[in-house]
Structure formats: C-alpha cells, structure tokens
Design a protein around this motif. Structure first.
Motif, PDB file in Angstrom:
ATOM      1  N   VAL A  33       0.853  -1.185   0.000  1.00 50.08           N
ATOM      2  CA  VAL A  33       0.000   0.000   0.000  1.00 50.08           C
ATOM      3  C   VAL A  33       0.890   1.236   0.000  1.00 50.08           C
ATOM      4  N   VAL A  34       0.758   2.035  -1.047  1.00 50.00           N
ATOM      5  CA  VAL A  34       1.554   3.258  -1.200  1.00 50.00           C
ATOM      6  C   VAL A  34       0.610   4.449  -1.073  1.00 50.00           C
ATOM      7  N   CYS A  35       0.902   5.333  -0.137  1.00 46.80           N
ATOM      8  CA  CYS A  35       0.092   6.527   0.091  1.00 46.80           C
ATOM      9  C   CYS A  35       0.802   7.729  -0.517  1.00 46.80           C
ATOM     10  N   ILE A  36       0.102   8.475  -1.358  1.00 51.04           N
ATOM     11  CA  ILE A  36       0.713   9.543  -2.146  1.00 51.04           C
ATOM     12  C   ILE A  36       0.153  10.893  -1.722  1.00 51.04           C
ATOM     13  N   ASP A  37       1.053  11.810  -1.388  1.00 51.21           N
ATOM     14  CA  ASP A  37       0.668  13.171  -1.023  1.00 51.21           C
ATOM     15  C   ASP A  37       1.327  14.130  -2.007  1.00 51.21           C
ATOM     16  N   PRO A  38       0.612  14.543  -3.079  1.00 50.98           N
ATOM     17  CA  PRO A  38       1.209  15.395  -4.109  1.00 50.98           C
ATOM     18  C   PRO A  38       1.321  16.840  -3.645  1.00 50.98           C
TER      19      PRO A  38
ATOM     20  N   SER B 216       4.304   2.394   2.364  1.00 55.78           N
ATOM     21  CA  SER B 216       5.195   3.461   1.893  1.00 55.78           C
ATOM     22  C   SER B 216       4.416   4.761   1.789  1.00 55.78           C
ATOM     23  N   ILE B 217       5.113   5.861   2.041  1.00 54.10           N
ATOM     24  CA  ILE B 217       4.516   7.186   1.915  1.00 54.10           C
ATOM     25  C   ILE B 217       5.321   7.975   0.895  1.00 54.10           C
ATOM     26  N   TYR B 218       4.662   8.386  -0.171  1.00 46.98           N
ATOM     27  CA  TYR B 218       5.279   9.132  -1.270  1.00 46.98           C
ATOM     28  C   TYR B 218       4.905  10.599  -1.055  1.00 46.98           C
ATOM     29  N   TYR B 219       5.883  11.382  -0.598  1.00 48.51           N
ATOM     30  CA  TYR B 219       5.591  12.749  -0.152  1.00 48.51           C
ATOM     31  C   TYR B 219       6.277  13.782  -1.036  1.00 48.51           C
ATOM     32  N   PHE B 220       5.524  14.796  -1.446  1.00 49.94           N
ATOM     33  CA  PHE B 220       6.044  15.942  -2.178  1.00 49.94           C
ATOM     34  C   PHE B 220       5.885  17.175  -1.299  1.00 49.94           C
ATOM     35  N   GLY B 221       6.955  17.925  -1.083  1.00 45.72           N
ATOM     36  CA  GLY B 221       6.813  19.122  -0.258  1.00 45.72           C
ATOM     37  C   GLY B 221       8.150  19.695   0.145  1.00 45.72           C
ATOM     38  N   SER B 222       8.144  20.437   1.231  1.00 45.70           N
ATOM     39  CA  SER B 222       9.346  21.131   1.678  1.00 45.70           C
ATOM     40  C   SER B 222      10.352  20.160   2.276  1.00 45.70           C
ATOM     41  N   SER B 223      11.621  20.543   2.222  1.00 45.78           N
ATOM     42  CA  SER B 223      12.675  19.702   2.797  1.00 45.78           C
ATOM     43  C   SER B 223      12.511  19.559   4.303  1.00 45.78           C
ATOM     44  N   GLU B 224      12.169  20.637   4.970  1.00 47.92           N
ATOM     45  CA  GLU B 224      12.034  20.593   6.428  1.00 47.92           C
ATOM     46  C   GLU B 224      10.976  19.576   6.852  1.00 47.92           C
ATOM     47  N   ARG B 225       9.811  19.665   6.225  1.00 48.94           N
ATOM     48  CA  ARG B 225       8.730  18.753   6.595  1.00 48.94           C
ATOM     49  C   ARG B 225       9.026  17.334   6.122  1.00 48.94           C
TER      50      ARG B 225
ATOM     51  N   VAL C 125      11.062   5.900   9.371  1.00 49.55           N
ATOM     52  CA  VAL C 125      12.097   4.934   9.754  1.00 49.55           C
ATOM     53  C   VAL C 125      11.783   4.341  11.125  1.00 49.55           C
ATOM     54  N   ALA C 126      11.381   5.183  12.049  1.00 45.66           N
ATOM     55  CA  ALA C 126      11.066   4.696  13.401  1.00 45.66           C
ATOM     56  C   ALA C 126       9.886   3.736  13.391  1.00 45.66           C
ATOM     57  N   LEU C 127       8.986   3.906  12.409  1.00 49.70           N
ATOM     58  CA  LEU C 127       7.788   3.064  12.344  1.00 49.70           C
ATOM     59  C   LEU C 127       7.916   1.911  11.363  1.00 49.70           C
ATOM     60  N   GLY C 128       9.093   1.768  10.758  1.00 52.75           N
ATOM     61  CA  GLY C 128       9.307   0.666   9.825  1.00 52.75           C
ATOM     62  C   GLY C 128       8.655   0.868   8.472  1.00 52.75           C
ATOM     63  N   LYS C 129       8.421   2.119   8.086  1.00 54.42           N
ATOM     64  CA  LYS C 129       7.822   2.415   6.787  1.00 54.42           C
ATOM     65  C   LYS C 129       8.866   3.037   5.859  1.00 54.42           C
ATOM     66  N   LYS C 130       8.589   2.961   4.564  1.00 50.12           N
ATOM     67  CA  LYS C 130       9.474   3.583   3.583  1.00 50.12           C
ATOM     68  C   LYS C 130       8.954   4.981   3.254  1.00 50.12           C
ATOM     69  N   ALA C 131       9.847   5.965   3.311  1.00 48.95           N
ATOM     70  CA  ALA C 131       9.507   7.316   2.890  1.00 48.95           C
ATOM     71  C   ALA C 131      10.155   7.581   1.533  1.00 48.95           C
TER      72      ALA C 131
ATOM     73  N   THR D 219      19.205  14.011  -4.477  1.00 48.06           N
ATOM     74  CA  THR D 219      20.028  13.661  -3.326  1.00 48.06           C
ATOM     75  C   THR D 219      19.888  14.724  -2.239  1.00 48.06           C
ATOM     76  N   GLY D 220      20.490  14.452  -1.095  1.00 51.28           N
ATOM     77  CA  GLY D 220      20.539  15.436  -0.018  1.00 51.28           C
ATOM     78  C   GLY D 220      19.169  15.883   0.437  1.00 51.28           C
ATOM     79  N   HIS D 221      19.010  17.197   0.606  1.00 51.23           N
ATOM     80  CA  HIS D 221      17.751  17.749   1.101  1.00 51.23           C
ATOM     81  C   HIS D 221      16.646  17.708   0.055  1.00 51.23           C
ATOM     82  N   SER D 222      16.957  17.219  -1.134  1.00 50.45           N
ATOM     83  CA  SER D 222      15.927  17.081  -2.165  1.00 50.45           C
ATOM     84  C   SER D 222      15.303  15.697  -2.191  1.00 50.45           C
ATOM     85  N   GLY D 223      16.007  14.699  -1.647  1.00 50.56           N
ATOM     86  CA  GLY D 223      15.492  13.340  -1.729  1.00 50.56           C
ATOM     87  C   GLY D 223      15.640  12.523  -0.469  1.00 50.56           C
ATOM     88  N   GLY D 224      16.247  13.111   0.558  1.00 45.96           N
ATOM     89  CA  GLY D 224      16.398  12.372   1.801  1.00 45.96           C
ATOM     90  C   GLY D 224      17.568  11.405   1.776  1.00 45.96           C
ATOM     91  N   THR D 225      17.641  10.572   2.798  1.00 43.67           N
ATOM     92  CA  THR D 225      18.781   9.682   2.996  1.00 43.67           C
ATOM     93  C   THR D 225      19.011   8.751   1.813  1.00 43.67           C
TER      94      THR D 225
END
Length: 535
Positions: free
Chosen positions: A169-174, A251-260, A269-275, A491-497
C-alpha cells in the motif's frame, strides 16, 4: 473553451462515495480580480451559499467531497485487500493497462490543459505538463519500465530472474502547487502496488479531473481489483497521521518542503515504513567560456517559469568569468521582455507570487551580503506596471562575485521560491573547473545540475565528478522532460537519505532474485564445488 463545473466524489474500494462536506476548486481569477463582483459574491457564497449557487459562480471550477477520518481508514483497508490480487496480475497486463492511459490522456489533453490554466498554471507550463504525462506512458517508456521491473540472466547452471516486488500500500501526497505530479507517482501501479492518493483541498480541480476522468476509467476498463486506486480529498494532517499510524500503509510518497519531508522520513524509519521524498530544489547551471550563450540564456530564463515557484528550475548559475558580462547583458534584456498576463489567455510564463514579503527579505539579505542587482526586484500588477501591492514580481537577476562571497548569499545557498536568479562569477585561475564542480557538489540540495559547453573534456569531467543531483543535463533545457527518464528524484535535502533519480515503480518496490537450477547437481557439490582432482 468553457469547462462545466464538476463534482468529484471520494473513490474508495471501487465505489464513488459522496459526503456532506465540500472543497471547491477555484479559478486564478479570484486572485487576479479580488475586487470583482464575482469574487466578492464567491466569498459570500463560500460561507453560506448552496452548492448550486457556488457551481453557478464563474470562478468555481469544481467541487470535491471531503473525506472524514473513517474514509481514510476505509481507503487503507480497501488498498490492503487489493494488494494480494494485484500481485497476481502479470507484469504484461499491468503494462497494458498503463499503456492505455496514453490514448486517454490524448483524448482529455485539451480540457486538462485548460483546467490547469484556470488554476493559474501558465499556458506553456500546462502544455509541458501534458507532454510529460503523455511521454511517460508511451510504448517506448513502458518498454524501458518492463526492462527495469523484470530481467532474466542465464548462467551455465541457473536461470536467474531479477524482479521487483511491490511495497504494498503506497500513500501519495502530491504538492499543492503542481498537484498533477500525483499522476506521475501513480506509476507505482506498474509494480503491483495499491494506491491511496490525497487530493489537496486547496487545489482540487486538475488532479481530481485527471484521476476521475482519465485514470479511474482506464483502471476499471481493465478490471483491476477494487481498491487498487483510492482517492481522498482531505486535510494533510489527518491523513498523514493515519498513514503513519496504520500498519496497512507500507510506503509514503511525499512531495513538499525539505524541512517537513526530512522530519517525515525520520518518523517513517522509526515506524518501519518507507519514505519516498520529492522535496525542495536549488538547481545549479554552469555556463562555460565556450557555451552557446543564446541557448544558455534561454535555459536560464527557465528560472522564471511559474515565477520561480517550481522545484526543478534553475535557481543559481555559475558563469565563467570570460563570458560573464556578455551573459548578464543577455539576461537583462531577456528578463525585461517577460511580462505578466492572464495564464488562461496568454503565453506568459509568470505566475502570481503570494510570498512577496519573503522575496523582498531574501533580496535585501542577498544584497547586504555583497550581491549586486542586475535587473528586476519590483512588484508589478497584471499590466506590468509598478505596484507595491501587485501580485507579480519582475524577473530579478543578481550578480555574486566569487565562491567565498556566494557562501554567504541566501539567494545562492537556499532554495528560493520566487523569480530570483543568482549568477556567481568565480575568479579565474588554475583549477577553475574543479572549483566550480566542488561548489556544485557542496549544495545541500540535489535535484538537477546543468552544463553549457562545447568542450568534450569539460563535459566528461562534469559528468564524472558532479555527484550532486538525480539528473545532469548537458547543452539542454534544464526543465525539459527526457524520454524514458523520470522527472523527479534527487540527493541530499531534495530526496532524503536514500534519494536518487526516482522511477516511481522502482522506488515503491524492492529487488528480489529467483534462481532456478538448470542442471542436476548434488546440493553438497553445488555448495562447496566439485572435488578437485588433485585432492
């Protein structure tokens, strides 16, 4: 053309569900003409008008049923129930389903583009978005997807299959500013995932139209299991909390600010899900001494597309000192020719800027840090006239001398989300190319980087040494779509770890190998090898 006002229900488990609460997709004219009689009446109707009265207002593009918390849970359950059946559908059948989207997009292309323009997307950018959607589902693009999703290798003793198994199940937040990118993320269907997509209530029209009029009919025509796609219009905070807490969301597919987004990654990661993160961008362009300056200037003007309110546009440039003055002359002239206009009726690339205060603060801080303004910097109205309350901002270019100074200029090192292009002119001398590359690599963001040069050695060095970014462009439009490549990922603050160039169907799946022995051998012999004749 005129677009009839539509109502879009929720779509959960194959059922269209209405609710008593509504979100309304509004025309950009509510911003362009805030004092008009239609806008004033609309504000009144939004408080106490009937749905019929709202649909009759020319500034209303659509209504969408709002999801309650129980609808979010229903959608997760429907998606989880669909996953086992989706996994049984052969890859070729999934590809055939997605391939039919090509004709569906063609059939609806004109109206979708019209709705995008009415939402405020400039005409050229709306057409570009339609082109990307079409290209992603062309036969050659899907043939490439097939090769990435399943490969076969033959060895003397085995047939090996490398295949991608879906996350589930992939949850998408555009993003609210370009919600159509939710359609790109929906290519996660190719891997056999079930999807839950949130339609942003603040910008519901184009994505709702594309999902309900294009994507859902194709999926239903192919008989995909109910729950393969679920569509909810709702609040970010409510649905995201459900996705994080529910064991059904993989999995959560998130589009938005780097901070959030980076904070979300830590929670996942703490909940065992893929971001899967598509975050802010601060793209760089290197213009070398032998560059085609006409084309390089045109590519840098892409910084002002949508008034800079996009993640994959150039944000800063590095100009070789030998051609810097020529480049500034061209940018000054070309930027001044960009004028605001009604996005529905003109070819303008400028959009209203709702963060004028942030623009002026960033420009002032950058000038205080040593940057020099070359052009622009004034708020203007729809006619292009100076207006301190204007909704548009003149395309603005600043010059920054040297990399040391650039480190302290906010407009260079941080993402800007308004029409502001910084051009860094480094000092000449030995190792200039390596110093430019080091500066590009030091960028904490990493979506795209571009190069303009005719020198094959410079191209090779750039291609090998620039590690920052999911995509490198050479002598090409910075924002243009490249066939068979995804438009996202960094990469980096554009795509996470784990950020990288992001094919949605790869990012929402995992590699699995199947090895089938093709010759008979005793397991002991297979494990340790045949006995040596010398032993």
């Amino acid at each position: 053309m005129s677009t009839a006002v539509r109502h879009f229900p929720l779509y959960i488990g194959g059922e269209r569900i209405d609710t008593g609460e509504r979100a309304y997709g509004l025309s950009v004219r509510t911003v362009l003409d805030p004092g008009s009689a239609d806008t004033v009446r609309l504000l009144h109707l939004l408080r106490e008008g009937s749905e019929a009265e709202l649909h009759a207002n020319p500034h209303v593009l659509c209504s969408a049923a709002l999801a309650a918390p129980e609808h979010g849970q229903d959608a997760l359950r429907a998606a989880a129930a669909a996953v086992p059946r989706l996994r049984e559908i052969p890859l070729e059948a999934r590809i055939g389903c997605v391939q039919d989207l090509h004709q569906a997009f063609l059939d609806h292309r004109e109206e979708l583009s019209h709705i995008l323009r009415m939402e405020g997307c400039p005409k050229r950018l709306a057409e570009a978005q339609s082109h990307v959607l079409l290209d992603l589902v062309r036969p050659e693009s899907l043939a490439h997807a097939r090769s990435l999703l399943r490969q076969e290798i033959t060895t003397p003793r085995h047939t090996i299959v490398l295949q991608r198994q879906p996350d589930g199940v992939v949850c998408i937040d555009p993003p609210a500013n370009t919600p159509g990118t939710g359609l790109v993320a929906a290519l996660a269907l190719l891997a056999g995932n079930a999807l839950v997509i949130r339609v942003p209530r603040s910008c519901a029209s184009s994505l709702s139209y594309a999902l309900h009029e294009i994507l859902i009919p194709v999926l239903e025509a192919h008989g995909l299991p109910a729950g393969a796609l679920n569509v909810l219009c709702g609040d970010y905070e409510v649905l995201m909390e459900q996705w994080l807490e529910s064991p059904l969301a993989n999995s959560i597919y998130y589009f938005g600010s780097s901070e959030r987004g980076l904070a979300l990654e830590r929670k996942c990661v703490a909940l065992g899900k893929k971001a899967i993160l598509e975050l802010s961008g601060n793209d760089g362009v290197l213009v070398w001494e032998d560059a085609d300056l006409d084309h390089a200037t045109a590519a840098l003007l892409e910084s002002f597309y949508g008034s800079g309110q996009g993640c994959i546009i150039p944000k800063y440039a590095i100009a070789h000192p030998a051609i810097a003055d020529q480049l500034f002359d061209r940018l000054r002239t070309a930027a001044a020719a960009l004028r605001p206009g009604d996005p529905e009726r003109s070819d303008t690339v400028l959009s209203p800027v709702l963060r004028a205060t942030a623009f002026h603060r960033c420009l002032a801080e950058s000038l205080a840090a040593g940057a020099t303004k070359i052009c622009g910097g004034t708020q203007i109205d729809l006619r292009g006239e100076p207006d301190p309350q204007g909704l548009f901002i003149e395309p603005t270019v600043v010059r920054v001398e040297g990399f040391e100074q650039a480190e302290n200029v906010p407009a260079v090192r941080e993402e800007t989300f308004f029409p502001l292009l910084s051009v860094v002119v480094p000092g000449d001398g030995p190792g200039l190319l390596d110093r430019c590359i080091a500066f590009l690599n030091a960028n904490k963001y990493g979506l795209r980087n571009s190069l303009w040069t005719e020198d094959p050695k410079v191209i090779e060095r750039f291609s090998v040494a620039v590690a920052n970014g999911g995509l490198l462009k050479v002598n090409d439009s910075h924002v243009s779509h490249v066939s068979c490549l995804p438009d996202f990922g960094g990469t980096g603050h554009s795509g996470g770890t784990h950020g990288e160039l992001a094919y949605p169907f790869l990012r929402t799946s995992r590699l699995q190998a199947v090895a089938t022995a093709t010759s008979r051998a005793h397991p002991w012999e297979a494990a340790v090898g045949a006995p040596s004749a010398e032993v």
